[in-house]
Design a protein around this motif. Sequence first.
Motif, short mmCIF file in Angstrom:
data_model
loop_
_atom_site.label_atom_id
_atom_site.label_comp_id
_atom_site.label_asym_id
_atom_site.label_seq_id
_atom_site.Cartn_x
_atom_site.Cartn_y
_atom_site.Cartn_z
N THR A 185 29.60 2.09 81.75
CA THR A 185 29.16 2.13 80.68
C THR A 185 29.35 2.01 78.77
O THR A 185 30.67 2.10 78.36
CB THR A 185 28.22 3.46 80.51
N PRO A 186 28.26 1.18 78.07
CA PRO A 186 28.50 1.38 76.24
C PRO A 186 28.86 2.36 76.09
O PRO A 186 28.41 3.07 75.95
CB PRO A 186 27.59 0.27 76.71
N PRO A 187 30.27 1.82 74.85
CA PRO A 187 30.23 3.44 74.22
C PRO A 187 28.74 4.51 73.20
O PRO A 187 27.98 2.91 73.20
CB PRO A 187 31.03 2.91 73.27
N PRO A 188 28.87 5.33 72.66
CA PRO A 188 27.86 5.31 72.38
C PRO A 188 27.63 5.44 70.63
O PRO A 188 29.17 4.42 70.10
CB PRO A 188 27.87 7.02 72.13
N PRO A 189 26.65 5.18 69.93
CA PRO A 189 26.97 4.73 68.41
C PRO A 189 28.21 5.37 67.60
O PRO A 189 28.42 6.38 68.06
CB PRO A 189 25.32 5.52 67.61
N ILE A 190 28.61 4.28 66.88
CA ILE A 190 30.22 5.07 65.89
C ILE A 190 29.97 6.52 65.67
O ILE A 190 29.78 7.05 65.18
CB ILE A 190 30.47 4.02 65.47
N SER A 191 28.67 6.60 65.15
CA SER A 191 27.93 7.83 64.31
C SER A 191 28.39 8.94 65.10
O SER A 191 27.93 10.59 64.42
CB SER A 191 26.56 7.72 64.11
N GLU A 192 28.13 8.92 67.12
CA GLU A 192 28.63 9.84 67.80
C GLU A 192 29.88 10.49 67.76
O GLU A 192 31.11 9.45 67.80
CB GLU A 192 27.51 9.82 69.10
N VAL B 140 40.52 16.76 62.93
CA VAL B 140 39.67 15.23 63.44
C VAL B 140 39.72 14.58 62.32
O VAL B 140 39.78 15.46 61.39
CB VAL B 140 37.98 16.16 63.31
N GLY B 141 39.71 13.14 62.66
CA GLY B 141 39.60 12.30 61.64
C GLY B 141 39.01 10.70 62.52
O GLY B 141 38.64 11.17 63.33
N PRO B 142 39.25 10.07 61.25
CA PRO B 142 38.68 8.45 61.67
C PRO B 142 40.07 8.09 63.34
O PRO B 142 40.53 8.15 63.38
CB PRO B 142 38.41 8.28 60.80
N CYS B 143 39.29 7.03 64.41
CA CYS B 143 39.70 6.66 64.87
C CYS B 143 39.72 5.07 64.21
O CYS B 143 39.89 4.74 63.05
CB CYS B 143 39.26 5.63 66.37
N SER B 144 41.76 4.97 64.77
CA SER B 144 42.70 4.14 64.41
C SER B 144 41.22 3.00 63.80
O SER B 144 41.40 1.57 63.52
CB SER B 144 43.56 3.81 64.78
N GLY B 145 40.87 2.48 65.62
CA GLY B 145 40.16 1.12 65.60
C GLY B 145 38.42 0.97 65.28
O GLY B 145 38.64 0.30 64.85
N CYS B 146 38.13 2.25 65.61
CA CYS B 146 36.52 1.96 65.50
C CYS B 146 35.98 2.90 63.82
O CYS B 146 34.81 2.92 64.09
CB CYS B 146 35.74 2.09 66.36
N GLN B 147 37.34 3.90 64.26
CA GLN B 147 36.46 4.68 63.09
C GLN B 147 35.50 5.97 63.12
O GLN B 147 34.77 6.64 62.52
CB GLN B 147 35.48 4.33 61.38
N LEU C 250 43.40 6.88 68.41
CA LEU C 250 41.87 6.40 69.18
C LEU C 250 41.09 7.19 70.21
O LEU C 250 41.69 7.78 70.80
CB LEU C 250 42.99 4.90 70.41
N CYS C 251 39.98 6.56 70.08
CA CYS C 251 38.70 7.64 70.55
C CYS C 251 38.95 7.00 71.86
O CYS C 251 39.65 5.96 72.24
CB CYS C 251 37.42 6.95 70.08
N GLN C 252 38.33 7.73 72.80
CA GLN C 252 38.58 6.93 74.27
C GLN C 252 37.99 5.81 73.91
O GLN C 252 38.73 4.87 75.49
CB GLN C 252 37.67 7.70 75.26
N TRP C 253 37.14 5.05 73.62
CA TRP C 253 36.80 3.80 74.18
C TRP C 253 37.87 2.69 73.59
O TRP C 253 38.39 1.62 73.73
CB TRP C 253 35.04 3.54 73.38
N CYS C 254 38.40 2.89 71.93
CA CYS C 254 39.10 1.65 71.91
C CYS C 254 40.89 2.22 72.98
O CYS C 254 41.31 0.97 72.93
CB CYS C 254 39.65 2.52 69.95
#
Length: 75
Positions: free
Chosen positions: A4-11, A24-31, A44-48
């Motif tokens: 499934t596509p990742p949810p919006p980056i705001s989530e 909690v901090g920003p993902c190195s890939g998508c923030q 990295l978040c699970q999607w990155c």
Amino acid sequence: MTSTPPPPISEPDPSTFTASSSHVGPCSGCQRPTHKYGSGGLPLCQWCLAAARDNWGPAVRFTSTRTQGGDGRTR
């Protein structure tokens, strides 16, 4: 296998639900907010991370760059 596509980056990444707010901090890939700091944190978040595994293979994982002293404490 269809993903499934990742949810919006705001989530935030689901890992943030179990992490204290100080870890909690920003993902190195998508923030996207992710569990980044402290024990068990990953930059990295699970999607990155999934994209990195697709590019580099299943052996890719986070390696700690911290060293451990002779007394067992992390430096």
